[in-house]
Every structure is written in C-alpha cells, then in structure tokens.
Design an enzyme around this catalytic site. Structure first.
Site, mmCIF file in Angstrom:
data_model
loop_
_atom_site.group_PDB
_atom_site.id
_atom_site.type_symbol
_atom_site.label_atom_id
_atom_site.label_comp_id
_atom_site.label_asym_id
_atom_site.label_seq_id
_atom_site.Cartn_x
_atom_site.Cartn_y
_atom_site.Cartn_z
ATOM 1 C CE LYS A 111 6.173 -0.514 1.132
ATOM 2 N NZ LYS A 111 5.850 -0.882 2.490
ATOM 3 C CE LYS A 117 -1.334 0.004 0.000
ATOM 4 N NZ LYS A 117 -1.248 -0.986 1.053
ATOM 5 C CE LYS A 166 -0.011 1.254 8.560
ATOM 6 N NZ LYS A 166 0.844 0.112 8.910
#
Ligand code: ATP
Ligand code: LTN
Length: 326
Positions: free
Chosen positions: A111, A192, A195
C-alpha cells in the site's frame, strides 16, 4: 465459552472474496463461540475517506453482516470507533512493537509502494488490528489468508507483552477456511479479488444483480485447453472458479472435476452463474430489508455497549499489569 473476533473495513464493494474468506465463517462460528464482529472504521481512515461515504459504508457493512446471517441475539455487532478501548490499547501495544517488524508487513509494503511518504496510520495498521483482537481476550480470528502475517504479528506482540507482564493477554489463533481463503480476481487470477480494483468484472460484489454476476463470470479469464481441472500453477483461472463453486455449494473440487469431465468451460460457467446468483439473492433481499431500518442503528448501539463492557475489563487489567494510572 471461547471467543471469536473479526472485523471488516467499511470501504464499499464487499465481494465474494470477503464473503467466502471471512463472513461465511462468521455465521458458522456463532453457535459454538461468543462472537464479536466489528466494523473497523478506524482502519478505513488509514487511507483517505470521504466522511459522508464512510458513514454510509459503515451501515452497509453492518447490514451485510446481518444479511449473510450474523444474528445480533447471539453475536455482538458494533462499530470500532464507538469503543474507545481500541485506540487506547493500540498505544500500549505500539510501545511494545518494533519498526523493523512493522516494515516487513507485506500489506504495508504494497500500500505504500511508489509513494514518497506513507501515512503513519498505514504503518501502524497491524498494531490497531492486534489491539482489536487482544481487547476481547479472543481465542479465534476468522479471516482470509491475506491476513495471516497480521495475525502472526498479533501473536508475537501478545507473547512479548506476556513475557514482560505475565498473564496480560490471551494468545489468539487465526481461523482460515479450507476453500475460499483466497479468492482471486476474475479478470486476473494471479491477483486476489479486491474491493479497489478498477475493473468491476474482476469481482462479484455481494449486492450484484444476476445480470452483472452473469457478465463477470462469463468473462472470467480461463485458459485454452478446455479441461475442468484444479491446477493452481498452470490453470489459475479455472482453479479459482472451481474453488468458488466448491466454497458456495460445499461440493468438493474433486467431485466437481468428475462431474464436469468432458464438458466445456461454457457449461461450467453457466452453472456457476446459477450457483452464485442463488447464493447471493437471499443476501441482497435481507440487505434491502434491513439497511434503512431503525433496527440497524439500535443493534449497533447495543453491540457497542456490550463490547465496551468487555473492553473496559480488559483495559483495567492491562493498565494494572503495566503499572499505569492511579
Ligand atoms: P480488499 O483487499 O478487497 O480491499 P481487504 O482485505 O483490504 O479487502 P477487509 O474488508 O477488511 O479488507 O477484509 C475483510 C475480510 O475479507 C478479511 O478477513 C480478509 O482476509 C478477507 N478477504 C479479502 N479479500 C479476500 C479474498 N480475495 N479472498 C478471501 N478472503 C478475502
Ligand atoms: N485487517 C483486516 C481487518 C481487520 C481485522 C481486525 C480482522 C481489522 N481488525 C481484527 C480480524 C480481526 C482486513 O481484513 N483487512
């Protein structure tokens, strides 16, 4: 009764990965454990959030918890920032964590990649998560595989604190589902399901309409050899679809392989569309029924009060062991 704790971030687009990796287990564990399920809004603000959207997403996740079958009579459902113990314990754990171990967290590395400077909250994210878990003397934490490293860190911090201040924390275990622990993106089965991915067909959101479910599954990346066989290395797309099918129906992957022997991807995908749409329809109905009801906020208020009474007891013990306060 042993205790379960888990949390989901209120960040919109709750998808099939979140459901199969976490939410489905939340429901299954309710009869055998005292379960505490949290909407972790303080984790969500480790990245920028629009206040109005955040408020809406908190209620969306709460309604989804109930829609998938979390029963507020059995389980405690609440919003993280409504119980001050999370922030309080987080500081005490911060003082027992090392910058080295936090720098090794892959989620932080991902991130903060390509950013000149990362928010400190993103760095401290796993410590707040450890506080969430340890605040409730948790035995078991149902999460997807991507959270394994954070659970290990939580266990390390708890063990370290217990070394200095014996008897402070219960050491929790992670609880990972056999199928569904890592659902991959439909358009790229090496990543993966997430969202935040831009392509909406990379995921199936729990509130997707049947037409959207159909489009996303029929478009899902497979391969050119036409055989329905589980082989993560060489056939990641087909393996992911088999995994989803199996996790939704309970039919084993090997039974699916036998049943679809000699059949094409088209037939298999069509059946998976039906299985998925059937599984999500009752969730969507229940969500619509509860999302705008006054019952929802009442459940969260009651949940926060129940959670707070457990949290206060833990905080009193921890502060005493640390020698803090009067
Ligand atoms: P995302 O990466 O999609 O933004 P997240 O992991 O950051 O999701 P959460 O909403 O907090 O954020 O995750 C809720 C739960 O869903 C966690 O237990 C997590 O492990 C699980 N989970 C998330 N993605 C997947 C996936 N693709 N497969 C299985 N479980 C998943
Ligand atoms: N980091 C988790 C969400 C989370 C969590 C927790 C999960 C925050 N606190 C405590 C289990 C227990 C994630 O899935 N992204």
């Amino acid at each position: 009764m042993k205790r379960v704790f888990s949390g989901v971030q209120p960040t919109g687009n709750i998808h099939l990965g979140n459901y199969l990796g976490a939410l489905k287990q939340f429901v299954e564990l309710q009869n055998d454990y005292q379960c505490v399920y949290c909407i972790v809004d303080m984790h969500a603000i480790t990245v920028p959030q629009d206040p109005a959207e955040l408020k809406k997403h908190i209620l969306d996740v709460a309604a989804l918890y109930l829609a998938v079958g979390v029963d507020p009579e059995k389980s405690i459902v609440f919003v993280q920032s409504d119980v001050s113990g999370h922030a309080e314990l987080s500081w005490l754990l911060t003082c027992n964590s090392y910058t080295g171990e936090l720098s090794r967290m892959t989620q932080f590395k991902d991130k903060s990649k390509n950013k000149e400077s990362a928010p400190a909250g993103l760095f401290m994210y796993p410590v707040l998560m450890a506080a969430d878990i340890l605040l409730y003397d948790t035995d078991l934490v149902p999460v997807g595989n991507d959270q394994k490293q954070h659970i290990e860190l939580c266990r390390d911090i708890a063990g370290r604190v217990n070394g200095k201040y014996p008897g402070t924390f219960v050491i929790p275990d992670g609880y990972f589902p056999k199928e569904g622990a890592r659902i991959m993106a439909l358009d790229d089965p090496t990543k993966k399901m997430s969202k935040s991915a831009e392509n909406i067909h990379s995921r199936i959101s729990l509130l997707d309409e049947p037409s959207k479910i159909k489009k996303s599954i029929m478009k899902a990346t497979t391969d050119s050899d036409g055989i329905i066989r589980f082989d993560i290395e060489n056939k990641p797309g087909v393996s992911n679809l088999l995994n989803i099918y199996s996790a939704l129906t309970g039919e084993s992957v090997s039974s699916l392989e036998t049943r679809y022997e000699g059949k094409g991807y088209g037939d298999f995908k069509k059946d998976l569309v039906t299985v998925t749409a059937d599984a999500l329809a009752p969730i969507r109905d229940k969500f619509n029924e509860i999302r705008y009801s006054s019952e929802l906020t009442q459940i969260l208020r009651d949940g926060a009060a129940r959670a707070d009474s457990i949290a206060q007891k833990t905080m009193a013990r921890v502060k005493e062991n640390f020698g803090l306060g009067l």
